[in-house]
Structure formats: C-alpha cells, structure tokens
Design a protein around this motif. Structure first.
Motif, short mmCIF file in Angstrom:
data_model
loop_
_atom_site.label_atom_id
_atom_site.label_comp_id
_atom_site.label_asym_id
_atom_site.label_seq_id
_atom_site.Cartn_x
_atom_site.Cartn_y
_atom_site.Cartn_z
N LYS A 24 0.85 -1.19 0.00
CA LYS A 24 0.00 0.00 0.00
C LYS A 24 0.89 1.24 0.00
CE LYS A 24 -3.60 -2.33 2.51
NZ LYS A 24 -4.96 -2.27 2.24
N THR A 25 0.46 2.22 -0.75
CA THR A 25 1.22 3.46 -0.82
C THR A 25 0.50 4.54 -0.03
OG1 THR A 25 0.06 4.12 -2.84
CG2 THR A 25 2.12 2.89 -3.11
N VAL A 26 1.20 5.65 0.16
CA VAL A 26 0.55 6.81 0.76
C VAL A 26 -0.50 7.30 -0.24
CG1 VAL A 26 2.57 7.46 2.11
CG2 VAL A 26 2.26 8.42 -0.16
N GLU A 27 -1.45 8.07 0.22
CA GLU A 27 -2.51 8.51 -0.68
C GLU A 27 -2.03 9.52 -1.71
OE1 GLU A 27 -6.21 9.55 1.07
OE2 GLU A 27 -6.14 7.86 2.46
N SER A 28 -1.14 10.41 -1.31
CA SER A 28 -0.69 11.46 -2.22
C SER A 28 0.65 11.98 -1.75
CB SER A 28 -1.72 12.59 -2.24
OG SER A 28 -1.30 13.62 -3.10
N VAL A 29 1.46 12.42 -2.70
CA VAL A 29 2.74 13.04 -2.40
C VAL A 29 2.75 14.42 -3.03
CG1 VAL A 29 5.23 12.89 -2.72
CG2 VAL A 29 3.91 10.79 -2.37
N ASP A 30 3.01 15.43 -2.22
CA ASP A 30 3.16 16.78 -2.73
C ASP A 30 4.57 16.87 -3.32
OD1 ASP A 30 3.70 19.50 -3.11
OD2 ASP A 30 2.68 20.11 -1.25
N LEU A 31 4.66 16.76 -4.64
CA LEU A 31 5.97 16.70 -5.29
C LEU A 31 6.80 17.96 -5.08
CD1 LEU A 31 5.06 14.85 -8.60
CD2 LEU A 31 6.09 13.91 -6.52
N GLU A 32 6.14 19.09 -4.86
CA GLU A 32 6.88 20.32 -4.57
C GLU A 32 7.60 20.18 -3.22
OE1 GLU A 32 6.16 25.09 -4.26
OE2 GLU A 32 4.84 23.90 -5.53
N ARG A 33 6.94 19.62 -2.23
CA ARG A 33 7.57 19.41 -0.92
C ARG A 33 8.57 18.25 -0.95
NH1 ARG A 33 3.54 18.77 3.81
NH2 ARG A 33 5.46 19.04 4.99
N TYR A 34 8.34 17.29 -1.84
CA TYR A 34 9.20 16.10 -1.92
C TYR A 34 10.53 16.41 -2.60
CZ TYR A 34 10.09 11.07 -2.11
OH TYR A 34 10.61 9.81 -1.92
#
Length: 187
Positions: A30-40
């Motif tokens: 299972k993955t996280v629901e969403s990744v904020d690519l700007e913060r990543y």
C-alpha cells in the motif's frame, strides 16, 4: 566505474525490476494517498536499501529531485563507492497514473533507454512519508527493492524502527538491508 558502465548497470537493474513481479501472486504494498511533489523535491539520503545490482558497490547514495514545469521530476542519483569515487546518473520521474503522485515511473538517461524508450521504466512507490517530508519509505511492488530515505544522512533509532516496522508490515524482508556507512543499527 565510468558513466557508461553505471548506465548499463542501471539499465540492467531496471529491466530486472520491471519483470520481477510477473506471476508471483504477491499482493502489492500500500502506498501513501498522495505526495506533494513540490515538498518532496530536494535531497534525500539513502539510509538503507534492499540490494539492487547497480548499487552493489555503493557505501553512500543520495537522490536529488527537482520538480519540472511539466509536472515531471528531474532525478539525479549519486553513489559513493568505497574508494571515494562518486558516480552519478540523471533521470526523470512521472506519475504512473496522471494526477496520482504516490506511484511513479522512473527512467534514466542512458543509451539503452534512448534505444528502447518505455522498456526501461522502474517503479517508485512511496509507501510511507512523514508529515514534515523528512523521512520516506520507497519500494517496488515486487517487495524485492526498498529504500529508507531521510533528509539527513542518519536517523534516530525510533524513526528507523518505525520505518522498519512499516516495511515488514508491507511484506518486505528487512533482514537483507544494506545500511549507509555509519547508519547500521547495533546488533
């Protein structure tokens, strides 16, 4: 190791990764629901990894991610070998499903990926990410490849134990982890 050799090794690993889950019947993690690519974006240090062929000589690895105007992520992976030499490879990551940022395709810029575009994509699934974007657990859906990442070269024992617990619960064998120099837990 020269850039061409590193590119060939990266290509071989990506080919193996792409085919590794064929017919195993193992449920994907299972993955996280969403990744904020700007913060990543920014620098992530590899604290530990499950063995990958092209990283076999690395004692330290780090990844640099930079969000592009088109929504893709520029990837620079660096590896320091025991002799102190750094190797580097450039790539690009894009969401596997448009608008979903927890599962990415990663391709590296080398002669083989230019020859057979689309064949050399690796899967980059974000399995765990702390709220402050300071630590992450990234894996491949075949459960054979895993990376414990941090914004710093080392993490606390508590954070390490939390990430290992999540990895084990997701079906990863953490006994084979290769630890960054100075980051291996006491036995």
């Amino acid at each position: 190791m020269n850039k061409r050799t590193l590119g060939v090794l990266a290509l071989g690993a990506l080919l193996l990764v792409g085919c590794a889950n064929s017919g195993t019947g193992v449920a994907p993690p299972k993955t996280v629901e969403s990744v904020d690519l700007e913060r990543y974006q920014g620098t992530w240090y590899e604290v530990a990894r499950l063995p990958m062929f092209f990283q076999r000589n690395c004692v330290e690895s780090e990844a640099h991610y930079r969000l592009q105007d088109d929504g893709s992520v520029a990837v620079t992976n660096r590896c320091r070998e025991a002799d102190g030499k750094w190797n580097q490879v450039e790539g690009r990551a894009v969401p596997q499903v448009e608008g979903e940022t927890d599962k990415l395709w990663v391709t590296f810029d080398n002669w083989f990926s230019r020859l057979l575009p689309g064949v050399t994509k690796g899967e980059y699934w974000v399995l765990d990410l702390d709220d402050d974007y300071q630590t992450a657990l990234v894996g491949h859906p075949n459960h054979k490849y895993l990376w414990l990442l941090s914004r710093t070269p080392t993490i606390s024992n508590e954070v390490r134990d939390e990430l290992l617990s999540v990895a084990r619960a997701q079906g990863y064998d953490t006994n084979e982890l290769i630890w960054r120099d100075g980051a291996k837990p006491a036995e």
